[in-house]
Design an enzyme around this catalytic site. Structure first.
Site, mmCIF file in Angstrom:
data_model
loop_
_atom_site.group_PDB
_atom_site.id
_atom_site.type_symbol
_atom_site.label_atom_id
_atom_site.label_comp_id
_atom_site.label_asym_id
_atom_site.label_seq_id
_atom_site.Cartn_x
_atom_site.Cartn_y
_atom_site.Cartn_z
ATOM 1 N N CYS A 200 0.853 -1.195 0.000
ATOM 2 C CA CYS A 200 0.000 0.000 0.000
ATOM 3 C C CYS A 200 0.886 1.241 0.000
ATOM 4 O O CYS A 200 1.441 1.610 1.037
ATOM 5 C CB CYS A 200 -0.928 0.003 1.213
ATOM 6 S SG CYS A 200 -1.884 1.530 1.391
ATOM 7 N N CYS A 203 -0.150 4.030 2.315
ATOM 8 C CA CYS A 203 0.086 3.751 3.727
ATOM 9 C C CYS A 203 1.565 3.894 4.087
ATOM 10 O O CYS A 203 1.914 4.392 5.163
ATOM 11 C CB CYS A 203 -0.358 2.327 4.078
ATOM 12 S SG CYS A 203 -2.018 1.903 3.571
ATOM 13 N N ASP A 204 2.442 3.437 3.196
ATOM 14 C CA ASP A 204 3.840 3.244 3.570
ATOM 15 C C ASP A 204 4.850 4.122 2.846
ATOM 16 O O ASP A 204 6.018 4.155 3.230
ATOM 17 C CB ASP A 204 4.224 1.779 3.356
ATOM 18 C CG ASP A 204 3.390 0.838 4.214
ATOM 19 O OD1 ASP A 204 3.332 1.064 5.432
ATOM 20 O OD2 ASP A 204 2.783 -0.095 3.672
#
Length: 378
Positions: A200, A203-204
């Site tokens: 993701c 997200c990261d």
């Protein structure tokens, strides 16, 4: 069971912010002062009071009658764009509806910017879009349980759905359980997941902010992979797309955007055969040319995997027809091979998986379920 009163409504959590609710499905004493204050004086019928968990806090609803019976016209498995849209359409058709799903809002909640959803010329964040859908479902008083179904049984009259030990019954089902990323299955990938192997970007990707001259790699050649690469340019100085085929599979628009970006380079005919690191974090990928069998090493600070999706259809195995990859087979009315069972969104076999197509699937599935129930009532 008595029909819901038209005075049913949700109450903002600010009204009952200090209410302690150890069990979110507990029915409260109809004689309690706060129940009467919120629901009004009703001497003719009993009032009950149900607390429901929400992604942003607890909301409360007043309902007339005895505690809720777990029997519905329609149960929807999945709370992403397909499931929530189906819930909206089902509620507007006056079906008693329950939505189940442990990820209210689904994967789009993670998307920082959605540029191709109709009606938003400047784009919209995933959080804004999905919060709006969740609010519509709430406003229409659709019952919600933010947990996944754990088992199904298809009877002729009723479909049985279990969430752990809790059983629910419905005359129709919609399966909108979505899909999840296919993992990279090469030596080292599992070992370094979360330590340089990511699924993701939204997200990261910020991990690159603390690195100097960071390099990112994206594995895959479809839209998801290329849009991930474009997004990563906000954080990494250099992004390399690694694709095992000779040609990218993404849309022309995505390809043009990537090929024209100075920070992105493309490696085709390269298979990832190993992930290497220093035991704490990824440091490189070992790539193999399938035509020459030669290997090379690509240094990287992080790898984002975008090689496809795996349907969350295991709960339906043996109950409805699936294709060889596990996607649910439906017709143009979103009907599965089982009577009264419909499917929508990324869990079905189709050529395009987008938020807008998932929402469209959900609308069609709810309409088909409504007509199915109407025909059974004749």
């Amino acid at each position: 069971m008595k029909s819901p009163s038209r005075c049913q409504r949700d109450f903002s959590r600010a009204q009952l912010l200090n209410e302690v609710v150890p069990n979110p499905r507990k029915w409260y004493d109809p004689q309690a002062d706060h129940t009467r204050k919120l629901c009004g004086n009703t001497s003719s019928e009993e009032l009950t009071f149900l607390a429901k968990p929400e992604p942003t806090g607890r909301l409360y609803r007043c309902s007339r009658g005895s505690p809720m019976e777990p029997t519905y016209d329609l149960i929807i498995l999945g709370a992403g764009p397909a499931g929530l849209t189906a819930g909206i359409y089902a509620a507007r058709a006056r079906l008693r509806t329950l939505v189940l799903g442990s990820r209210p809002g689904g994967k789009p909640l993670m998307y920082e910017q959605i540029g191709n959803y109709p009606g938003f010329p400047g784009g919209v964040t995933g959080a804004q879009l999905m919060t709006g859908m969740l609010q519509q479902v709430s406003d229409l008083e659709v019952d919600r349980v933010w947990e996944n179904a754990t088992a199904l049984s298809l009877g002729q009259e009723y479909k049985q759905v279990w969430v752990g030990s809790q059983e629910y019954l419905a005359r129709a089902l919609i399966l909108a359980t979505g899909s999840d990323p296919i993992p990279l299955e090469v030596p080292g990938a599992a070992e370094y997941e979360g330590r340089g192997i990511y699924y993701c970007a939204h997200c990261d990707a910020p991990v690159f902010r603390v690195m100097e001259k960071s390099k990112a790699a994206v594995v895959g050649g479809g839209d998801s992979a290329l849009y991930t690469a474009l997004y990563l340019t906000k954080y990494a100085e250099e992004v390399t797309v690694v694709h095992r085929g000779s040609q990218l599979r993404a849309s022309k628009a995505a390809q043009e955007a990537v090929l024209s970006h100075p920070a992105i380079r493309i490696l085709v005919n390269r298979q990832v055969v190993e992930v290497r690191g220093d035991r704490t974090h990824v440091s490189s990928l070992i790539l193999r040319d399938p035509e020459t069998a030669q290997t090379s090493q690509l240094s990287t600070d992080g790898v984002f995997v975008g090689i496809g999706q795996r349907p969350n259809s295991s709960i339906a195995e043996g109950l409805v027809r699936l294709d060889p990859d596990g996607f649910i087979l439906v017709n143009n009315r979103m009907e599965t091979s089982a009577a009264g069972v419909f499917a929508a969104g990324d869990v079905i076999q189709k050529s395009l998986r987008q938020i807008v197509t998932a929402a469209g699937d959900g609308a069609v599935a709810a309409d088909s379920a409504t007509k199915f129930l109407q025909e059974k009532s004749l």
